[in-house]
Design an enzyme around this catalytic site. Sequence first.
Site, short mmCIF file in Angstrom:
data_model
loop_
_atom_site.label_atom_id
_atom_site.label_comp_id
_atom_site.label_asym_id
_atom_site.label_seq_id
_atom_site.Cartn_x
_atom_site.Cartn_y
_atom_site.Cartn_z
N ASP A 196 0.80 -1.23 0.00
CA ASP A 196 0.00 0.00 0.00
C ASP A 196 0.83 1.28 0.00
OD1 ASP A 196 -2.26 -1.47 0.08
OD2 ASP A 196 -2.58 -1.31 2.23
N GLN A 255 14.94 -1.97 -25.57
CA GLN A 255 14.37 -0.64 -25.86
C GLN A 255 12.85 -0.70 -26.02
OE1 GLN A 255 16.31 1.05 -29.29
NE2 GLN A 255 18.17 1.50 -28.17
#
Length: 784
Positions: A166, A665
Amino acid sequence: MDHQPKFFENLSGTGKAIGVLTSGGDAQGMNAAVRAVVRMGIYVKAKVYFVYEGYQGMVDGGDNIVEVSWESVSSILQVGGTVIGSARCKAFRTREGRLQAAYNLVQRGITNLCVIGGDGSLTGANLFREEWSGLLEELAQKGKIDEEAVKKYAYLNIVGMVGSIDNDFCGTDMTIGTDSALHRIIEVVDAIMTTAQSHQRTFVLEVMGRHCGYLALVSALACGADWVFIPEYPPEEGWEDSMCVKLSENRARKKRLNIIIVAEGAIDCHNKPITSEKVKDLVVQRLGFDTRVTILGHVQRGGTPSAFDRILASRMGVEAVLALLEATPDTPACVVSLSGNQAVRLPLMECVQMTQEVQKAMDEGRFVEAVRLRGRSFENNLNTYKLLSHKRPDAELPKTNFNVAVLNVGAPAAGMNAAVRAAVRVGITEGHKMFAVIDGFEGFARGKIKEISWGDVGGWTGQGGSILGTKRTLPAKYLEKIADQMRTNNINALMVIGGFEAYLGLLELSAAREKYDEFCVPMVMVPATVSNNVPGSDFSIGADTALNTITDTCDRIKQSASGTKRRVFIIETMGGYCGYLANMGALAAGADAAYIFEEQFDIRELQANVEHLTEKMKTSIQRGLVLRNENSNENYTTDFIYQLYSEEGKGVFDCRKNVLGHMQQGGAPSPFDRNFGTKISAKAMQWISKKLKETYRKGKVFANTDDSVCLLGMRRRNLVFQPVAELKNETDFVHRIPKEQWWLKLRPLMKILAKYKTSYDVSDSGQLEHVAVHSPKEAETGAI
């Protein structure tokens, strides 16, 4: 830094015993933290014990507390959850339970505890520490331990690491597991977007976060959601109408899908819950849109940890052991956490109190205060989301009459499109006309430039590569044509998103100012390259995505190597001369060695690595992984190293090689790159607006000082604008890398975790800091 480096060689753990446990809800990356604690502990000659099943195991004792070896934590780095188990424990909440736990620890001589969990687990640990001497006295009175033991084990040291998806713990930018949970959410959102697009649907997504809206907020930012509900920032009265207006406006703009994200703890301003079902019913009743609800639930806790979480947890684990070795009876229990990319230690109870303050503020309806207490990073996320998600009507927008052009330069990097989207939308909000340049400086020279609107960049955050198109060409040979285009289109400012070529390009344009007035305008560069080799910034957009690609591939290769036994893989990564990907990839994948240009190596080192692997093959871990940066050495090529290892390892292990290439990439940008790209680009655009106001004289913009051509980079804990002229001294232009790189400090970490003897400079760690509540002004200055 001009201080004397302090090395941990003089910190010995001989005679010390460290217990490590995971408690509370599980989080991806906990195993990486456990592995780092065990290996660093053994490295400094301490004994290390697993405490299975959290505090329950500590109370039950017996086989739940076991001494472990180096190999015990092999192959757990890439596993989600926690291999030593976690349980909610009622018994530990009673004094009897804690008495039994103290007895079990003393039996084994454990007086150092490393607790990985949420704020509840850490508060329990602190109480245990405060009661420790009293518990021992009581055990002695009952005749369970003798007086000597009371003296010998008089103090308990506690260091905490926050494992919680969280990200609800104050004092730390990122808790272990948060980044991985965001990966899970974004994978789901990306998948849902394609089906929603096909059917023109609205999706309401419920994500975890009972008391903290971090996951909801950041995933909304990372996928460009239409609306988000979080506990810290309830919508204003009448939100139902505004939301429905926004959704129908988006549909009218030809947007085929709507995404609404709801944190499970979302509330309205009267503290009444807002549920995903309620939101769905509202959309169906008011607008009649085809609407579906998806509740992500425990998917968010699952799966393999991201590269970021593995590196974070490994750094924290090592730091935790150092903190335990340095602890004295007078130092308060601390948590090791991350601020920017700095490891810091903070007093545990200060963090817990601040975390409880947030909840209190929310209960009392002081929501502005709650957001401020969450910290700079949370506040920045919220402000950026508000800025980018709602387009104000044209009539309300200011009109500046400035034209700003955005272009991509260099090789594609995941996250570039998120940066372009943020720049365009912030520019429009500030009242400018935004122009997009296609195909970098080359396209600019050819006049490939067009106005771009708010709606044109919708849905761009999740797209990989570069939608505008990018080229490595530098502007020097096109100066005249580019100047013509800037004059024709009346461009008053430039924003360049790219890698090392973008930096060189800005240097060339600023040098050409004497000759061409057209270049006397504010220019800013946002670093985006997988290599992470731009001076002036610790991180570049795209490097995190590439790192995850490398880590995923290494995980699969390790699995293959484990199956065949006695196999060593040599993997070549990208990066030009910059070893960032190879080094950090090695840390995240648990590699045995990483060869990089920044740390020269010779035949003796290669020989030592082969011998190291030969020794390793005698243990139960019969596989090896070696990463090599593509330009680490022109003679010791990947083929050479592969052949050397094959020859020297004959009869002991066999070898395979793998060149990862351009897959590094590609792919959809990681949550980190989407978020980083969005925030850094929005900030750069605000700088442009400020500079345009400052340099507008007598009807035109004229900026010719060094500070009007800047690079915006992340430095340690802040985002800073630095004139490119000043960065020249920090740059090695021949090898296209910065002269000093922060991540080289993490090199020994990788070696220690791979069982090499090395020196580790710990000068940066060790000082206990205090949790600062920032002023509202500070949120605008730097944090990411």
